[in-house]
Design an enzyme around this catalytic site. Structure first.
Site, mmCIF file in Angstrom:
data_model
loop_
_atom_site.group_PDB
_atom_site.id
_atom_site.type_symbol
_atom_site.label_atom_id
_atom_site.label_comp_id
_atom_site.label_asym_id
_atom_site.label_seq_id
_atom_site.Cartn_x
_atom_site.Cartn_y
_atom_site.Cartn_z
ATOM 1 N N TYR A 125 0.799 -1.221 0.000
ATOM 2 C CA TYR A 125 0.000 0.000 0.000
ATOM 3 C C TYR A 125 0.834 1.275 0.000
ATOM 4 C CZ TYR A 125 -4.357 -2.565 0.727
ATOM 5 O OH TYR A 125 -5.432 -3.376 0.569
ATOM 6 N N LYS A 174 2.434 -15.407 2.872
ATOM 7 C CA LYS A 174 2.438 -16.110 1.585
ATOM 8 C C LYS A 174 3.897 -16.344 1.204
ATOM 9 C CE LYS A 174 0.307 -17.694 -2.103
ATOM 10 N NZ LYS A 174 -0.700 -18.767 -2.108
ATOM 11 N N ASP A 207 -4.245 -17.721 1.655
ATOM 12 C CA ASP A 207 -5.423 -18.265 0.945
ATOM 13 C C ASP A 207 -6.121 -19.325 1.794
ATOM 14 O OD1 ASP A 207 -2.904 -19.284 0.419
ATOM 15 O OD2 ASP A 207 -3.357 -20.016 -1.581
ATOM 16 N N ASP A 231 -5.762 -6.066 5.490
ATOM 17 C CA ASP A 231 -6.901 -5.265 5.040
ATOM 18 C C ASP A 231 -8.038 -6.197 4.614
ATOM 19 O OD1 ASP A 231 -8.374 -3.078 4.339
ATOM 20 O OD2 ASP A 231 -7.291 -2.652 2.485
#
Ligand code: NAI
Length: 335
Positions: A125, A174, A207, A231
Site C-alpha cells: 500500500y 504467503k 489463501d 486489510d
C-alpha cells in the site's frame, strides 16, 4: 488526571454517530475531556484544507483521537486523509476486533472473537511503490517489507495477546510464493514468537486462512499479518460477525492512536438519524482499553451486547426501527 481526547466529528453520518457515542461516554462519567477538531469535507469548507494543521496539532498534543468517518473527494488529486494520518503519526498497528454479537444478520451469531493486527505502513500500500509506464501498457508495484516493521507489528500482537489474556497468535503469510517480502515477515515473526513461549503461535498461508475463516472461524484468536492481507482478512472477519455497522478499528503508534469506525460516511443515509452508532462506540471501547480502563471498556461493550440481546431500539440496518439517538439511549440505560 483528566485525559483529553481529540474528537473529529467528520462527514456524512459522522456527526450523528459521534454525538451518540459522546452521549454514552458522558453517561459513563469518565474523567475525559474533548477537544474538537475538523477534518474531511467539513474542514475543506470551513478552513480550505481537508486536514488542517490545527487538527494535527491537537492529535499531537493529546496523543489520542476518536474519529468519525471522513469523505475524501474522489478524482480531484486528494490523497486519503486516513492514509495521511497513519503516515504522519506512524500508526503502524491497525487493530480490528471481530466479535460475535446477538441479533445481527451474522452467519456466526456466536463463537467468534478474533482480533486482526494488520501492519499499517509498509507492503503493497505504499504509494511510492506504484507506477504505470508512459504508454500505459505496464503497471508495476514495488512492495517494501522491513525487519523493523515486521518486528514491531508482530511484537505488538504478542504483547497485546499477553496483556489481554489471549492464547494464540496466527501469523498469516504467503512466504511460499512471495519469498522475499512475506519470507522476511515470516522469518521475523518466528524470531519474535520464540520470545513468547506462553502464547501458542501457528503459521498459515493467506489463501488457506480465508477458507479456514469461512469454514471454522472459531479456531482463530489473534491474527497478525502484513498490510494488504490484513486489510482483506479484517473485512472478511467483519463480514462473519454482521458487517461494517459493528466493526471498530484502532490505528496505534508509539506516539499516538486514532480510534474509528471501519465504515465510511454513508452519504446515502446521512441526516436521516438512522445510522448505527455501534462501530464508533466499539472503537471508543478500544480507546478505553488503550487508556488503561479495561473495566470501563467491558462495561460499554456489555451494555451494547445487552441492548442487541433485548432488540431494544436497534437501527434499521440491524432490523429494528430505532434511531441513532434512541439506540444510544437504550445502550446508556444498560451501562
Ligand atoms: P460506507 O461504509 O460509507 O457505506 C456503505 C454502505 O453501508 C452504505 O449503504 C451505508 O448506508 C451503510 N453503512 C455504513 N455505515 C453505516 C452505519 N453506521 N449504519 C448503517 N448503515 C451504514 O462506504 P462508501 O459508501 O463506499 O463510502 C462513502 C464515503 O466514506 C466515501 O467518501 C469514502 O471515501 C468514505 N470512507 C471513509 C472511511 C473513513 O473515514 N474511515 C472508510 C471508508 C470510506
Amino acid at each position: 488526571m483528566t485525559q483529553t481526547i481529540t474528537v473529529i466529528r467528520g462527514d456524512g453520518i459522522g456527526p450523528e454517530i459521534m454525538a451518540a457515542t459522546l452521549h454514552v461516554l458522558d453517561a459513563m462519567k469518565l474523567d475525559l475531556a474533548y477537544e474538537e477538531a475538523d477534518a474531511g469535507m467539513v474542514a475543506l469548507e470551513k478552513h480550505g484544507d481537508l486536514l488542517p494543521q490545527a487538527t494535527l496539532d491537537s492529535i499531537k498534543r493529546n496523543k489520542i483521537a476518536l474519529k468519525a468517518p471522513l469523505t475524501t473527494p474522489v478524482g480531484e488529486g486528494f490523497t486519503s486523509i486516513n492514509v495521511t494520518l497513519r503516515r504522519i503519526f506512524d500508526l503502524y498497528a491497525n487493530v480490528r476486533p471481530a466479535h460475535s454479537f446477538p441479533n445481527t444478520k451474522s452467519r456466526f451469531p456466536s463463537g467468534i472473537d478474533i482480533i486482526t493486527v494488520r501492519e499499517n505502513t509498509e507492503g503493497a500500500y505504499m504509494s511510492d511503490g506504484q507506477a504505470v509506464s508512459e504508454d500505459g501498457e505496464t503497471a508495476t508495484l514495488v512492495q517494501k517489507v522491513t525487519h523493523k516493521g515486521s518486528e514491531r507489528i508482530v511484537r505488538y500482537a504478542f504483547e497485546m495477546a499477553r496483556k489481554i489474556g489471549r492464547k494464540k497468535v496466527t501469523v498469516v503469510h504467503k512466504a511460499n510464493i512471495m519469498k522475499s517480502t512475506s519470507g522476511l515477515f515470516l522469518k521475523t515473526a518466528r524470531q519474535v514468537a520464540a520470545q513468547y513461549p506462553d502464547i501458542e503461535c501457528n503459521e498459515m498461508i493467506v489463501d488457506n486462512t480465508c477458507m479456514q475463516l469461512v469454514m471454522k472461524p472459531e479456531q482463530f484468536d489473534v491474527i497478525v499479518t502484513t498490510n494488504l492481507f490484513g486489510d482483506i482478512i479484517s473485512d472478511l472477519c467483519a463480514g462473519l460477525v454482521g458487517g461494517l455497522g459493528l466493526a471498530p478499528g484502532a490505528n496505534i503508534g508509539e506516539h499516538g492512536a486514532i480510534f474509528e469506525a471501519v465504515h465510511g460516511s454513508a452519504p446515502d443515509i446521512a441526516g436521516k438519524g438512522i445510522a448505527n452508532p455501534c462501530a464508533l462506540l466499539l472503537a471508543a471501547g478500544q480507546m478505553l482499553d488503550h487508556l488503561g480502563m479495561p473495566d470501563q471498556a467491558a462495561r460499554l461493550r456489555n451494555a451494547i451486547i445487552a441492548t442487541l440481546e433485548a432488540k431494544d431500539d436497534l437501527t434499521p440496518d440491524l432490523g429494528g426501527s430505532g434511531t441513532t439517538t434512541s439506540f444510544a439511549e437504550a445502550i446508556t440505560r444498560r451501562l
